[in-house]
Motif scaffolding. Structure first.
Motif, PDB file in Angstrom:
ATOM      1  N   ILE A  68      -3.270   8.267  33.030  1.00  0.00           N
ATOM      2  CA  ILE A  68      -3.327   7.127  32.446  1.00  0.00           C
ATOM      3  C   ILE A  68      -4.857   6.407  32.688  1.00  0.00           C
ATOM      4  CG2 ILE A  68      -3.269   4.611  33.713  1.00  0.00           C
ATOM      5  CD1 ILE A  68      -0.577   5.521  34.712  1.00  0.00           C
ATOM      6  N   GLN A  69      -5.821   7.025  33.570  1.00  0.00           N
ATOM      7  CA  GLN A  69      -7.227   6.661  33.526  1.00  0.00           C
ATOM      8  C   GLN A  69      -7.859   7.221  32.254  1.00  0.00           C
ATOM      9  OE1 GLN A  69      -8.849   4.729  35.472  1.00  0.00           O
ATOM     10  NE2 GLN A  69      -7.213   4.582  37.074  1.00  0.00           N
ATOM     11  N   ILE A  70      -7.488   8.528  31.867  1.00  0.00           N
ATOM     12  CA  ILE A  70      -8.158   8.867  30.826  1.00  0.00           C
ATOM     13  C   ILE A  70      -7.769   8.183  29.285  1.00  0.00           C
ATOM     14  CG2 ILE A  70      -8.349  10.756  28.941  1.00  0.00           C
ATOM     15  CD1 ILE A  70      -8.506  12.712  31.361  1.00  0.00           C
ATOM     16  N   GLY A  71      -6.343   8.079  29.474  1.00  0.00           N
ATOM     17  CA  GLY A  71      -5.504   7.465  28.229  1.00  0.00           C
ATOM     18  C   GLY A  71      -5.935   6.024  27.817  1.00  0.00           C
ATOM     19  N   THR A  72      -6.288   5.242  28.976  1.00  0.00           N
ATOM     20  CA  THR A  72      -6.532   3.842  28.576  1.00  0.00           C
ATOM     21  C   THR A  72      -8.023   3.622  28.318  1.00  0.00           C
ATOM     22  OG1 THR A  72      -7.278   3.519  31.104  1.00  0.00           O
ATOM     23  CG2 THR A  72      -5.014   2.872  30.383  1.00  0.00           C
ATOM     24  N   ARG A  73      -8.993   4.573  28.386  1.00  0.00           N
ATOM     25  CA  ARG A  73     -10.327   4.677  27.968  1.00  0.00           C
ATOM     26  C   ARG A  73     -10.461   5.274  26.537  1.00  0.00           C
ATOM     27  NH1 ARG A  73     -10.355   4.710  33.418  1.00  0.00           N
ATOM     28  NH2 ARG A  73     -12.015   3.595  34.379  1.00  0.00           N
ATOM     29  N   LEU A  74      -9.591   6.150  26.257  1.00  0.00           N
ATOM     30  CA  LEU A  74      -9.906   6.901  24.800  1.00  0.00           C
ATOM     31  C   LEU A  74      -9.607   6.035  23.662  1.00  0.00           C
ATOM     32  CD1 LEU A  74      -7.581   9.941  25.180  1.00  0.00           C
ATOM     33  CD2 LEU A  74     -10.239  10.192  25.226  1.00  0.00           C
ATOM     34  N   ARG A  79      -6.108  11.160  21.878  1.00  0.00           N
ATOM     35  CA  ARG A  79      -4.873  10.677  22.879  1.00  0.00           C
ATOM     36  C   ARG A  79      -4.501  11.817  23.958  1.00  0.00           C
ATOM     37  NH1 ARG A  79      -0.485   9.173  19.745  1.00  0.00           N
ATOM     38  NH2 ARG A  79      -2.121   8.898  17.903  1.00  0.00           N
ATOM     39  N   VAL A  80      -3.838  11.305  25.058  1.00  0.00           N
ATOM     40  CA  VAL A  80      -3.603  12.204  26.188  1.00  0.00           C
ATOM     41  C   VAL A  80      -2.065  12.825  25.915  1.00  0.00           C
ATOM     42  CG1 VAL A  80      -2.924  12.351  28.807  1.00  0.00           C
ATOM     43  CG2 VAL A  80      -4.997  10.885  27.825  1.00  0.00           C
ATOM     44  N   VAL A  81      -2.043  13.979  26.108  1.00  0.00           N
ATOM     45  CA  VAL A  81      -0.781  14.856  26.112  1.00  0.00           C
ATOM     46  C   VAL A  81      -0.285  15.381  27.750  1.00  0.00           C
ATOM     47  CG1 VAL A  81       0.536  16.627  24.903  1.00  0.00           C
ATOM     48  CG2 VAL A  81      -0.961  15.483  23.828  1.00  0.00           C
ATOM     49  N   SER A  82       0.680  14.967  28.289  1.00  0.00           N
ATOM     50  CA  SER A  82       1.044  15.526  29.574  1.00  0.00           C
ATOM     51  C   SER A  82       1.950  16.898  29.332  1.00  0.00           C
ATOM     52  CB  SER A  82       2.076  14.775  30.177  1.00  0.00           C
ATOM     53  OG  SER A  82       3.095  14.291  29.644  1.00  0.00           O
ATOM     54  N   GLU A  83       1.913  17.753  30.214  1.00  0.00           N
ATOM     55  CA  GLU A  83       2.549  19.225  30.328  1.00  0.00           C
ATOM     56  C   GLU A  83       2.222  19.754  28.864  1.00  0.00           C
ATOM     57  OE1 GLU A  83       6.940  18.506  30.819  1.00  0.00           O
ATOM     58  OE2 GLU A  83       6.426  17.952  33.177  1.00  0.00           O
ATOM     59  N   ALA A  84       1.022  19.786  28.654  1.00  0.00           N
ATOM     60  CA  ALA A  84       0.593  20.200  27.454  1.00  0.00           C
ATOM     61  C   ALA A  84       0.636  21.854  27.216  1.00  0.00           C
ATOM     62  CB  ALA A  84      -0.849  19.672  27.365  1.00  0.00           C
ATOM     63  N   GLY A  85       1.146  22.082  26.098  1.00  0.00           N
ATOM     64  CA  GLY A  85       1.288  23.581  25.813  1.00  0.00           C
ATOM     65  C   GLY A  85       0.004  24.071  25.328  1.00  0.00           C
ATOM     66  N   VAL A 102      -6.271  16.518  26.225  1.00  0.00           N
ATOM     67  CA  VAL A 102      -6.742  15.510  25.211  1.00  0.00           C
ATOM     68  C   VAL A 102      -7.043  16.254  23.994  1.00  0.00           C
ATOM     69  CG1 VAL A 102      -8.512  13.709  24.610  1.00  0.00           C
ATOM     70  CG2 VAL A 102      -7.720  14.002  27.146  1.00  0.00           C
ATOM     71  N   THR A 103      -6.471  15.517  22.958  1.00  0.00           N
ATOM     72  CA  THR A 103      -6.776  16.257  21.505  1.00  0.00           C
ATOM     73  C   THR A 103      -6.914  14.753  20.640  1.00  0.00           C
ATOM     74  OG1 THR A 103      -5.885  17.290  19.624  1.00  0.00           O
ATOM     75  CG2 THR A 103      -4.273  15.809  20.811  1.00  0.00           C
ATOM     76  N   CYS A 104      -7.952  15.015  19.841  1.00  0.00           N
ATOM     77  CA  CYS A 104      -8.429  14.263  18.813  1.00  0.00           C
ATOM     78  C   CYS A 104      -7.732  14.577  17.262  1.00  0.00           C
ATOM     79  CB  CYS A 104      -9.821  13.986  18.814  1.00  0.00           C
ATOM     80  SG  CYS A 104     -10.646  13.528  20.575  1.00  0.00           S
ATOM     81  N   GLN A 105      -6.783  15.470  17.184  1.00  0.00           N
ATOM     82  CA  GLN A 105      -6.063  15.791  16.144  1.00  0.00           C
ATOM     83  C   GLN A 105      -4.825  15.254  15.955  1.00  0.00           C
ATOM     84  OE1 GLN A 105      -7.773  17.904  13.922  1.00  0.00           O
ATOM     85  NE2 GLN A 105      -9.570  17.960  15.033  1.00  0.00           N
ATOM     86  N   PRO A 106      -4.483  15.104  14.739  1.00  0.00           N
ATOM     87  CA  PRO A 106      -2.963  14.457  14.609  1.00  0.00           C
ATOM     88  C   PRO A 106      -2.147  15.395  15.355  1.00  0.00           C
ATOM     89  CG  PRO A 106      -4.292  14.208  12.573  1.00  0.00           C
ATOM     90  CD  PRO A 106      -5.006  15.322  13.627  1.00  0.00           C
ATOM     91  N   LEU A 107      -0.916  14.712  15.827  1.00  0.00           N
ATOM     92  CA  LEU A 107       0.249  15.355  16.371  1.00  0.00           C
ATOM     93  C   LEU A 107       1.316  15.092  15.448  1.00  0.00           C
ATOM     94  CD1 LEU A 107       0.018  14.042  20.109  1.00  0.00           C
ATOM     95  CD2 LEU A 107      -0.800  16.100  19.104  1.00  0.00           C
ATOM     96  N   LYS A 108       1.823  16.180  14.919  1.00  0.00           N
ATOM     97  CA  LYS A 108       2.888  16.130  14.223  1.00  0.00           C
ATOM     98  C   LYS A 108       4.370  16.402  14.726  1.00  0.00           C
ATOM     99  CE  LYS A 108       0.055  18.368  10.782  1.00  0.00           C
ATOM    100  NZ  LYS A 108      -0.234  19.355   9.874  1.00  0.00           N
ATOM    101  N   THR A 118      -9.580  18.898  23.682  1.00  0.00           N
ATOM    102  CA  THR A 118     -10.896  18.720  23.814  1.00  0.00           C
ATOM    103  C   THR A 118     -11.220  19.064  25.399  1.00  0.00           C
ATOM    104  OG1 THR A 118     -11.273  17.536  21.921  1.00  0.00           O
ATOM    105  CG2 THR A 118     -12.818  17.037  23.741  1.00  0.00           C
ATOM    106  N   ILE A 119     -10.119  18.293  25.952  1.00  0.00           N
ATOM    107  CA  ILE A 119     -10.230  18.443  27.482  1.00  0.00           C
ATOM    108  C   ILE A 119      -9.037  18.974  28.132  1.00  0.00           C
ATOM    109  CG2 ILE A 119     -10.333  16.924  29.724  1.00  0.00           C
ATOM    110  CD1 ILE A 119     -11.780  14.895  27.813  1.00  0.00           C
ATOM    111  N   ILE A 120      -9.158  19.773  29.172  1.00  0.00           N
ATOM    112  CA  ILE A 120      -7.700  20.267  29.894  1.00  0.00           C
ATOM    113  C   ILE A 120      -7.960  19.631  31.328  1.00  0.00           C
ATOM    114  CG2 ILE A 120      -6.454  22.281  30.457  1.00  0.00           C
ATOM    115  CD1 ILE A 120      -7.342  23.520  27.793  1.00  0.00           C
TER     116      ILE A 120
END
Length: 205
Positions: A68-74, A79-85, A102-108, A118-120
């Motif tokens: 939440i803290q990262i997502g509200t600032r991005l 965007r933030v992804v939880s349980e990220a593969g 955190v990724t700045c690429q489109p999610l399909k 970008t961030i793990i």
């Protein structure tokens, strides 16, 4: 995979609740369509599926808080992804699931691995801390897109924040949050955000 690594993987599998790893090494593509018929979550390490222990309540609370803290600032498109593969293009036998990425690429639609993280973030639990600090951290640092790796302790107010300096070099900062008002600040230059670490632990530890 050498004998010591295989034995470590087998021991981890047993500790996590598996009696023995799968007999034939899997590729990531095989693993992503594999189903053991249960609700158990797995990672793939050296071609062997390894069961993940159910997270403790503090683990889940911290993962939610940092997400939440990262997502509200991005800012978009990040965007933030939880349980990220997490998958490496040159590792066809290893696939990890990070608590947050955190990724700045489109999610399909239908996409499973997080593209160019970008961030793990990994939440350290007593049963996973050694593996997260060791093998997982080493793998994450090989991913060219990753700029920061946060290891957040679930037993005390403490974090290790790794920053990439260049292709070969990383620096780590130990951060301690002593109380709700004071404490350290988590800085993520790659996306231009800062988070007071005490805000993550309030009501948790």
């Amino acid at each position: 995979m050498d004998g010591a690594h295989l034995e470590a993987t087998r021991e981890r599998a047993i500790l996590m609740g598996m009696s023995d790893p799968a007999p034939r090494p899997m590729t990531v593509d095989e693993f992503l369509v594999w189903n053991d018929g249960t609700d158990t979550r797995y990672e793939l390490d050296g071609g062997q599926p390894v069961a993940m222990a159910p997270p403790a309540a503090t683990h889940g609370a911290l993962a939610m808080a940092i997400g939440i803290q990262i997502g509200t600032r991005l800012r978009p498109p990040c965007r933030v992804v939880s349980e990220a593969g997490i998958r490496l293009s040159d590792h066809e036998d290893t696939y990890f699931q990070a608590d947050i990425a955190v990724t700045c690429q489109p999610l399909k639609p239908g996409m499973v691995p997080v593209p160019d993280p970008t961030i793990i973030v990994e939440i350290l639990s007593p049963s996973t801390a050694q593996f997260d600090r060791g093998r997982k951290l080493a793998i994450y640092r090989e991913i060219p897109s990753v700029q920061e790796i946060l290891l957040l302790d679930s037993t005390k107010r403490y974090a290790e924040l790794w920053h990439r300096e260049d292709e070969q070099s990383w620096v780590v900062r130990d951060i301690r949050g002593c109380d709700v008002i004071g404490g350290g600040t988590l800085r993520f230059p790659s996306v231009g955000i800062e988070i007071p670490m005490a805000s993550l632990y309030e009501g948790v530890l």
